[in-house]
Design a protein around this motif. Structure first.
Motif, PDB file in Angstrom:
ATOM      1  N   VAL A  43       0.870  -1.175   0.000  1.00  0.00           N
ATOM      2  CA  VAL A  43       0.000   0.000   0.000  1.00  0.00           C
ATOM      3  C   VAL A  43       0.904   1.222   0.000  1.00  0.00           C
ATOM      4  N   LEU A  44       0.772   2.030  -1.045  1.00  0.00           N
ATOM      5  CA  LEU A  44       1.609   3.216  -1.184  1.00  0.00           C
ATOM      6  C   LEU A  44       0.876   4.411  -0.607  1.00  0.00           C
ATOM      7  N   ASP A  45       1.320   4.826   0.545  1.00  0.00           N
ATOM      8  CA  ASP A  45       0.761   5.930   1.328  1.00  0.00           C
ATOM      9  C   ASP A  45      -0.583   5.583   1.954  1.00  0.00           C
ATOM     10  N   ALA A  46      -0.908   6.341   3.001  1.00  0.00           N
ATOM     11  CA  ALA A  46      -2.060   6.017   3.853  1.00  0.00           C
ATOM     12  C   ALA A  46      -2.935   7.234   4.076  1.00  0.00           C
ATOM     13  N   GLY A  47      -3.240   7.931   2.953  1.00  0.00           N
ATOM     14  CA  GLY A  47      -4.238   8.985   3.031  1.00  0.00           C
ATOM     15  C   GLY A  47      -5.608   8.384   3.273  1.00  0.00           C
ATOM     16  N   THR A  48      -6.659   9.186   3.162  1.00  0.00           N
ATOM     17  CA  THR A  48      -7.998   8.683   3.492  1.00  0.00           C
ATOM     18  C   THR A  48      -8.449   7.565   2.560  1.00  0.00           C
ATOM     19  N   GLY A  49      -7.794   7.408   1.417  1.00  0.00           N
ATOM     20  CA  GLY A  49      -8.130   6.309   0.524  1.00  0.00           C
ATOM     21  C   GLY A  49      -7.882   4.936   1.114  1.00  0.00           C
ATOM     22  N   ILE A  50      -7.049   4.851   2.156  1.00  0.00           N
ATOM     23  CA  ILE A  50      -6.743   3.556   2.765  1.00  0.00           C
ATOM     24  C   ILE A  50      -7.906   3.024   3.590  1.00  0.00           C
ATOM     25  N   VAL A  51      -8.853   3.894   3.953  1.00  0.00           N
ATOM     26  CA  VAL A  51      -9.941   3.480   4.846  1.00  0.00           C
ATOM     27  C   VAL A  51     -10.820   2.425   4.177  1.00  0.00           C
ATOM     28  N   ASP A  52     -11.261   2.683   2.951  1.00  0.00           N
ATOM     29  CA  ASP A  52     -12.100   1.709   2.244  1.00  0.00           C
ATOM     30  C   ASP A  52     -11.343   0.413   1.975  1.00  0.00           C
ATOM     31  N   LEU A  53     -10.055   0.513   1.668  1.00  0.00           N
ATOM     32  CA  LEU A  53      -9.248  -0.697   1.483  1.00  0.00           C
ATOM     33  C   LEU A  53      -9.265  -1.533   2.755  1.00  0.00           C
ATOM     34  N   GLY A  54      -9.077  -0.903   3.888  1.00  0.00           N
ATOM     35  CA  GLY A  54      -9.097  -1.629   5.156  1.00  0.00           C
ATOM     36  C   GLY A  54     -10.434  -2.282   5.417  1.00  0.00           C
ATOM     37  N   ASN A  55     -11.518  -1.577   5.113  1.00  0.00           N
ATOM     38  CA  ASN A  55     -12.854  -2.155   5.299  1.00  0.00           C
ATOM     39  C   ASN A  55     -13.029  -3.411   4.445  1.00  0.00           C
ATOM     40  N   GLU A  56     -12.549  -3.366   3.217  1.00  0.00           N
ATOM     41  CA  GLU A  56     -12.673  -4.513   2.327  1.00  0.00           C
ATOM     42  C   GLU A  56     -11.818  -5.689   2.810  1.00  0.00           C
ATOM     43  N   LEU A  57     -10.617  -5.402   3.289  1.00  0.00           N
ATOM     44  CA  LEU A  57      -9.752  -6.472   3.794  1.00  0.00           C
ATOM     45  C   LEU A  57     -10.367  -7.163   5.006  1.00  0.00           C
ATOM     46  N   VAL A  58     -10.967  -6.389   5.899  1.00  0.00           N
ATOM     47  CA  VAL A  58     -11.604  -6.977   7.081  1.00  0.00           C
ATOM     48  C   VAL A  58     -12.829  -7.788   6.667  1.00  0.00           C
ATOM     49  N   ARG A  59     -13.595  -7.298   5.708  1.00  0.00           N
ATOM     50  CA  ARG A  59     -14.763  -8.039   5.218  1.00  0.00           C
ATOM     51  C   ARG A  59     -14.334  -9.395   4.634  1.00  0.00           C
ATOM     52  N   GLU A  60     -13.273  -9.390   3.823  1.00  0.00           N
ATOM     53  CA  GLU A  60     -12.765 -10.639   3.255  1.00  0.00           C
ATOM     54  C   GLU A  60     -12.269 -11.575   4.347  1.00  0.00           C
ATOM     55  N   HIS A  61     -11.628 -11.016   5.354  1.00  0.00           N
ATOM     56  CA  HIS A  61     -11.133 -11.798   6.479  1.00  0.00           C
ATOM     57  C   HIS A  61     -12.284 -12.505   7.198  1.00  0.00           C
ATOM     58  N   ILE A  62     -13.357 -11.780   7.465  1.00  0.00           N
ATOM     59  CA  ILE A  62     -14.500 -12.358   8.174  1.00  0.00           C
ATOM     60  C   ILE A  62     -15.171 -13.436   7.331  1.00  0.00           C
ATOM     61  N   LEU A  63     -15.284 -13.189   6.025  1.00  0.00           N
ATOM     62  CA  LEU A  63     -15.959 -14.142   5.142  1.00  0.00           C
ATOM     63  C   LEU A  63     -15.127 -15.375   4.827  1.00  0.00           C
ATOM     64  N   SER A  64     -13.830 -15.335   5.160  1.00  0.00           N
ATOM     65  CA  SER A  64     -12.967 -16.469   4.815  1.00  0.00           C
ATOM     66  C   SER A  64     -13.268 -17.710   5.643  1.00  0.00           C
ATOM     67  N   SER A  65     -13.908 -17.545   6.809  1.00  0.00           N
ATOM     68  CA  SER A  65     -14.285 -18.697   7.635  1.00  0.00           C
ATOM     69  C   SER A  65     -15.266 -18.258   8.713  1.00  0.00           C
ATOM     70  N   GLN A  66     -16.178 -19.173   9.074  1.00  0.00           N
ATOM     71  CA  GLN A  66     -17.081 -18.892  10.179  1.00  0.00           C
ATOM     72  C   GLN A  66     -16.367 -18.970  11.514  1.00  0.00           C
ATOM     73  N   GLN A  67     -15.260 -19.721  11.547  1.00  0.00           N
ATOM     74  CA  GLN A  67     -14.478 -19.866  12.768  1.00  0.00           C
ATOM     75  C   GLN A  67     -13.373 -18.819  12.805  1.00  0.00           C
ATOM     76  N   GLN A  68     -13.369 -18.013  13.853  1.00  0.00           N
ATOM     77  CA  GLN A  68     -12.421 -16.903  13.924  1.00  0.00           C
ATOM     78  C   GLN A  68     -10.974 -17.362  13.790  1.00  0.00           C
ATOM     79  N   ASN A  69     -10.641 -18.473  14.426  1.00  0.00           N
ATOM     80  CA  ASN A  69      -9.254 -18.939  14.407  1.00  0.00           C
ATOM     81  C   ASN A  69      -8.828 -19.491  13.053  1.00  0.00           C
ATOM     82  N   ASP A  70      -9.796 -19.765  12.175  1.00  0.00           N
ATOM     83  CA  ASP A  70      -9.480 -20.329  10.861  1.00  0.00           C
ATOM     84  C   ASP A  70      -9.462 -19.280   9.754  1.00  0.00           C
TER      85      ASP A  70
END
Length: 310
Positions: A43-70
């Protein structure tokens, strides 16, 4: 694809965000470019554009498994060109920082021999935010960068910083990621790092907050020479740059003509204008787009959400 070199513009605005209707065709968020390199995320620089990227990464993380540890671990390396507010102001709202187990590197230009972690702690966290920098839940690795360093990511390994004097190109294959740096001197105060990312026989150069010189910046031309994509600061029109009322020379930003000249001399295959002045609305940028799009093959105006593959 495993070796894809993907670029997505998350924030293309300079100075401060412009969340108004007549600014949204090009985008109102400040500087942030997402670069996907195979399985690695830069990620090149962390202006306000990084906020939506972070939201998408967390969404993908949650959807990757129903089990938090997985769930799939969020991993990213954020490269900061410098610590002006429009390049860091989204970092404390980058959600993966607050997700336990995430692995986030922040490598950036340290100023006046100060430690980057101390600077970020002071200007983003402890004084102005509910949490201190040591209260975040991720593995938060913050390290200093300068133009005598190289960031390397060998296939299957973690990102690391090495001294340029210890870097031997023959030790790396096209599957490895190499990021080298050029420090500008024209930007006020402490300079700014331009970045050159090499991967899979392709080269991306990111040159935000880069003011050129009369006759061009010869060292930068050598640094960027032959790149596949050049993302170049183009904050001002020539008229604003030389305005008799409020001239911008010495502010650390280029005109569109300067960016174009750099791209031509560097023989860049594609040029993306970037870091637009917050006073330039869609109508202004559309007029500039019409004026400059035929000046060189491969010219484009970066727009928030735009994606390209090298």
């Amino acid at each position: 694809m495993e070796q894809d070199f993907k670029v997505k513009f998350r924030g293309v605005r300079g100075s401060y965000p412009t969340p108004r209707a007549n600014f949204l065709r090009f985008g109102g968020n400040t500087s942030c470019v997402e670069v996907g390199l195979g399985e690695n995320l830069l990620v090149l620089d962390a202006g306000t554009g990084i906020v939506d990227l972070g939201n998408e990464l967390v969404r993908e993380h949650i959807l990757s498994s129903q089990q938090q540890n997985d769930r799939k671990t969020i991993e990213a390396t954020i490269l900061l060109s410098h610590v002006h507010q429009d390049h860091i102001q989204g970092l404390q709202f980058f959600k993966p920082v607050f997700v336990r187990g995430s692995k986030i590197n922040v490598f950036g230009l340290n100023v006046s021999n100060e430690d980057l972690k101390d600077t970020l702690q002071d200007v983003l966290f402890d004084r102005v935010f509910p949490l201190g920098i040591d209260d975040v839940k991720c593995t938060f690795n913050i390290e200093n960068l300068n133009d005598s360093k190289v960031v390397v990511i060998k296939k299957g390994e973690k990102a690391k910083i090495i001294d340029l004097s210890d870097f031997c190109p023959s030790d790396y294959s096209t599957d490895d990621i190499v990021v080298s740096f050029y420090k500008t001197q024209a930007h006020p105060k402490n300079g700014c790092l331009c970045m050159k990312i090499s991967y899979n026989n392709k080269v991306l150069v990111y040159a935000t907050d880069k003011e050129s010189y009369v006759g061009s910046d010869k060292r930068f031309i050598e640094f960027a020479y032959g790149c596949d994509v050049l993302i170049h600061d183009a904050q001002y029109t020539h008229q604003d740059y030389v305005s008799p009322v409020a001239p911008k020379q010495g502010y650390g930003h280029s005109t569109y003509q300067m960016a174009l000249e750099s791209a031509k001399l560097a023989k860049a295959k594609r040029l993306f204008f970037f870091h637009y002045d917050p006073n330039y609305d869609d109508t202004t940028l559309e007029m500039l787009e019409k004026e400059f799009s035929n000046k060189m093959n491969g010219i484009e105006f970066a727009k928030e959400g735009m994606e390209i593959i090298l």
